[in-house]
Design a protein around this motif. Structure first.
Motif, short mmCIF file in Angstrom:
data_model
loop_
_atom_site.label_atom_id
_atom_site.label_comp_id
_atom_site.label_asym_id
_atom_site.label_seq_id
_atom_site.Cartn_x
_atom_site.Cartn_y
_atom_site.Cartn_z
N LEU A 188 -6.22 8.22 -2.42
CA LEU A 188 -5.55 9.69 -2.57
C LEU A 188 -4.39 9.89 -2.23
O LEU A 188 -3.66 10.66 -2.97
CB LEU A 188 -6.47 10.49 -1.85
CG LEU A 188 -7.90 10.53 -2.36
CD1 LEU A 188 -8.90 11.48 -1.50
CD2 LEU A 188 -8.53 10.88 -4.12
N VAL A 189 -3.99 9.32 -1.01
CA VAL A 189 -2.41 9.53 -0.65
C VAL A 189 -1.37 8.87 -1.70
O VAL A 189 -0.58 9.80 -1.72
CB VAL A 189 -2.25 8.78 0.78
CG1 VAL A 189 -0.98 8.85 1.19
CG2 VAL A 189 -3.31 9.64 1.77
N GLU A 190 -1.90 7.68 -2.17
CA GLU A 190 -0.87 7.13 -3.00
C GLU A 190 -0.61 7.98 -4.21
O GLU A 190 0.21 8.12 -4.93
CB GLU A 190 -1.38 5.79 -3.16
CG GLU A 190 -0.99 5.04 -1.94
CD GLU A 190 -1.83 3.49 -2.25
OE1 GLU A 190 -2.43 3.45 -3.24
OE2 GLU A 190 -2.01 2.90 -1.11
N GLN A 191 -1.90 8.79 -4.79
CA GLN A 191 -2.01 9.25 -5.96
C GLN A 191 -1.17 10.74 -6.00
O GLN A 191 -0.38 11.11 -6.76
CB GLN A 191 -3.50 9.31 -6.72
CG GLN A 191 -3.39 10.07 -7.95
CD GLN A 191 -4.47 10.10 -8.37
OE1 GLN A 191 -5.62 9.36 -8.09
NE2 GLN A 191 -5.05 10.69 -9.61
N TYR A 192 -1.60 11.45 -4.68
CA TYR A 192 -1.43 13.01 -4.58
C TYR A 192 -0.26 13.08 -3.44
O TYR A 192 0.12 14.32 -3.41
CB TYR A 192 -2.51 13.74 -4.33
CG TYR A 192 -3.47 13.63 -5.50
CD1 TYR A 192 -3.14 14.22 -6.67
CD2 TYR A 192 -4.70 12.93 -5.53
CE1 TYR A 192 -4.37 14.25 -7.56
CE2 TYR A 192 -5.58 12.78 -6.34
CZ TYR A 192 -5.38 13.48 -7.63
OH TYR A 192 -6.38 13.39 -8.69
N GLY A 193 -0.12 12.16 -2.66
CA GLY A 193 1.00 12.42 -1.44
C GLY A 193 0.28 13.41 -0.48
O GLY A 193 -1.02 13.62 -0.52
N THR A 194 0.99 13.71 0.49
CA THR A 194 0.58 14.58 1.72
C THR A 194 1.60 15.50 1.89
O THR A 194 2.73 15.55 1.49
CB THR A 194 0.35 13.77 3.09
OG1 THR A 194 1.55 13.16 3.30
CG2 THR A 194 -0.47 12.64 2.91
N PRO A 195 1.37 16.55 2.60
CA PRO A 195 -0.17 17.14 3.08
C PRO A 195 -1.11 17.38 2.05
O PRO A 195 -0.46 17.85 0.84
CB PRO A 195 0.08 18.33 3.94
CG PRO A 195 1.12 18.86 3.31
CD PRO A 195 2.04 17.71 2.97
N LEU A 196 -2.33 16.98 2.14
CA LEU A 196 -3.23 16.98 0.95
C LEU A 196 -4.76 17.72 1.67
O LEU A 196 -5.30 17.29 2.51
CB LEU A 196 -3.46 15.80 0.60
CG LEU A 196 -4.42 15.47 -0.71
CD1 LEU A 196 -4.12 16.21 -1.68
CD2 LEU A 196 -4.91 14.12 -0.96
N GLN B 285 1.51 25.91 1.28
CA GLN B 285 0.22 25.76 1.24
C GLN B 285 0.07 24.06 0.73
O GLN B 285 0.63 23.87 -0.26
CB GLN B 285 -0.51 26.58 0.34
CG GLN B 285 -1.92 26.28 0.09
CD GLN B 285 -2.34 27.24 -0.80
OE1 GLN B 285 -2.62 28.52 -0.48
NE2 GLN B 285 -2.63 26.81 -2.20
N PRO B 286 -0.72 23.30 1.02
CA PRO B 286 -0.57 21.90 0.71
C PRO B 286 -1.39 21.95 -0.72
O PRO B 286 -2.09 22.78 -1.25
CB PRO B 286 -1.52 21.10 1.62
CG PRO B 286 -1.55 22.02 2.87
CD PRO B 286 -1.26 23.56 2.38
N VAL C 134 -6.79 18.32 -9.84
CA VAL C 134 -5.78 19.23 -8.86
C VAL C 134 -6.25 20.74 -9.01
O VAL C 134 -6.51 21.28 -10.18
CB VAL C 134 -4.61 19.02 -9.09
CG1 VAL C 134 -3.61 20.14 -8.46
CG2 VAL C 134 -4.19 17.59 -8.96
N PHE C 135 -6.76 21.42 -7.90
CA PHE C 135 -7.25 22.64 -7.98
C PHE C 135 -5.89 23.49 -7.71
O PHE C 135 -5.77 24.54 -8.56
CB PHE C 135 -8.24 22.90 -6.77
CG PHE C 135 -8.56 24.40 -6.67
CD1 PHE C 135 -9.35 25.16 -7.72
CD2 PHE C 135 -8.01 25.23 -5.82
CE1 PHE C 135 -9.59 26.41 -7.51
CE2 PHE C 135 -8.25 26.61 -5.39
CZ PHE C 135 -9.16 27.24 -6.62
N SER C 136 -5.14 23.21 -7.03
CA SER C 136 -3.75 24.08 -6.89
C SER C 136 -2.68 23.10 -6.32
O SER C 136 -3.03 22.11 -5.50
CB SER C 136 -4.07 25.05 -5.68
OG SER C 136 -4.32 24.68 -4.41
N GLN C 137 -1.50 23.30 -6.89
CA GLN C 137 -0.50 22.40 -6.45
C GLN C 137 0.14 23.05 -5.20
O GLN C 137 -0.24 24.29 -4.51
CB GLN C 137 0.63 22.70 -7.58
CG GLN C 137 0.27 21.84 -8.76
CD GLN C 137 0.21 20.41 -8.72
OE1 GLN C 137 0.78 19.90 -7.84
NE2 GLN C 137 -0.39 19.99 -9.78
#
Length: 469
Positions: A37-45, A429-430, A447-450
């Motif tokens: 998930l980190v690799e796909q979406y980054g952080t903070p998440l 906001q993450p 993704v619910f919110s960017q």
């Protein structure tokens, strides 16, 4: 010598656990690859694992079903979701797959209920229990719902005046509940809850205002303990007093057939969490049956209003350690790429602790640290685990990024922190993702919110009004 982070966790807790396992030195949550998930979406998440909502609902249903069968309990059980824990549509969509009911707290909740009815996620057989202190808009919305034909809407009367306000707008006969104002634990700064009507006043209130009123039926007594459902002398004593009120009122009020014991199931806040849900449910059902049998009245249907228990264990957050600051000879500060105050406000407001684990590098040696957020507020930190009174994490190494997971954060954090709003020091906001499984168990994410942008924040603050005009 056992010096790895894995050794620390393994020696301190029973590990692995139902929802936490390892893939080499990376943490899995419900068998989901968090580093993926980190690799796909980054952080903070932020993330929400939707199946856990249904899992917990069905666990509670099974505990009550088993207890009722064991004690030959003749009442029914109704699971209600307490919407104030998380009002989001994705929560409702998952929760109402499970034939449950709904508890509301304020006026706009009724608008959500109407949306759920319009879209078929609930129907005329769904109980809507309306709790909270009610004034104009809330009363108006409850009245509209009942007058439009949803007869299983039950306002829970919080004070003497509310009954009159409801009667002014509702056409014809309707049902109500009455909330008992429970006494608080001795450690509280006040003796009695501000919510509800006192134990000694309920029967006189019924006799004076309801017993000969052809339009009002009392269906339910509502009982809730602020500190939750716990195996303490205080809880059992308050339940006993509640049952005394129930049985006395039942003898005079034939329409009374339900007892709402509120919410209050705790959620897992540590790997050492130990709570016997099945025992507590069994003993509650047992105590209710004993009290009713002794008073020679029928046992009530049981309603619960689990909120945090429903949604709390579905949520989580992942942060990256950006940098380590050695502030003195003993204290090392690991700075995360977000803020505790804004993303996990309960850690700041009520000193709440969540499960916190390293997401990666479990085979590295560990050190004691403090965790700091990005705001310039001295209270933006997280400094201890529930059991250890300290935080131990894999040693900081700027060449090997460290990621941290906070788990079971799904209740209240988005609504208290403010979804899409302005946050302390304008920390954005993450990004928030939803995790689900299809009928074959395959994981799917969306993704619910960017993550908030500077433009989003400036729009809220009014800087772009003239541009928009």
């Amino acid at each position: 010598m056992n010096t790895k982070y894995f050794d620390l966790i393994n020696q301190t807790f029973y590990f692995p656990q139902e929802e936490f396992t390892l893939n080499k030195d990376n943490l899995l949550f419900h068998n989901i690859d968090l580093m993926g998930l980190v690799e796909q979406y980054g952080t903070p998440l932020k993330f929400t694992y939707l199946p856990q909502i249904s899992n917990n609902i069905n666990k509670a249903k099974s505990w009550f079903r088993n207890a009722m069968e064991k004690h030959k309990y003749e009442g029914e059980y109704y699971y209600c979701y307490c919407t104030k824990s998380s009002h989001f549509e994705y929560v409702m969509n998952e929760a109402f797959k499970n034939n449950i009911h709904v508890e509301t707290s304020s006026a706009f909740d009724i608008n959500i209920v109407e949306n759920l009815l319009e879209t078929g996620r609930i129907d005329k057989n769904t109980y809507v229990l309306c709790n909270g202190f009610k004034r104009d808009q809330y009363i108006e919305n409850i009245t509209r719902l009942i007058n439009n034909g949803h007869k299983k809407t039950i306002p829970i009367v919080d004070n003497f005046e509310e009954l009159d306000l409801l009667q002014e707008g509702i056409k014809g006969k309707f049902q109500i509940g009455i909330r008992i104002a429970s006494e608080e634990e001795p450690k509280f700064e006040f003796y009695t809850s501000r919510l509800g009507i006192g134990y000694k006043n309920i029967l006189p209130f019924y006799r004076k205002n309801i017993s000969e009123n052809p339009n009002v039926e009392v269906k339910m007594l509502h009982f809730f303990i602020n500190t939750g459902i716990r195996d303490t002398a205080y809880y059992w004593n308050e339940l006993s007093k509640c049952l005394k009120v129930y049985t006395n009122l039942k003898k005079e009020c034939p329409t009374l057939d339900s007892l709402n014991i509120g919410g209050g199931f705790p959620i897992k806040n540590s790997l050492a969490f130990d709570y016997d849900y099945a025992y507590m449910v069994d003993e509650i059902i047992n105590q209710i049956k004993i009290a009713c049998d002794e008073a020679e009245v029928p046992v009530p249907n049981i309603f619960t209003e689990f909120g945090s228990f429903t949604v709390g264990e579905s949520g989580g957050a992942i942060y990256k350690v950006l940098y380590q600051k050695q502030q003195n000879d003993r204290e090392k500060w690991n700075m995360i790429d977000s803020s505790f105050i804004t993303t996990l406000p309960d850690t700041w407001a009520i000193n709440k602790r969540f499960i916190m684990l390293a997401v990666n590098r479990w085979n590295d040696s560990y050190e004691r640290v403090l965790l700091g957020g990005l705001t310039c507020d001295s209270d933006d930190y997280y400094n201890s685990e529930q059991n250890l009174n300290a935080i131990y994490l894999p040693k900081y190494n700027k060449e090997k990024p460290l990621y941290l997971g906070f788990f079971n954060t799904g209740a209240y954090q988005e609504t208290i922190g403010g979804q899409g709003g302005i946050h302390h020091c304008l920390i954005p906001q993450p990004k928030h993702i939803l995790i689900d499984r299809d009928e074959n168990g395959i994981v799917a994410t969306e993704v619910f919110s960017q993550q908030q942008t500077a433009e989003d924040v400036l729009n809220i603050l009014g800087y772009n009004r003239k541009k928009q005009e």
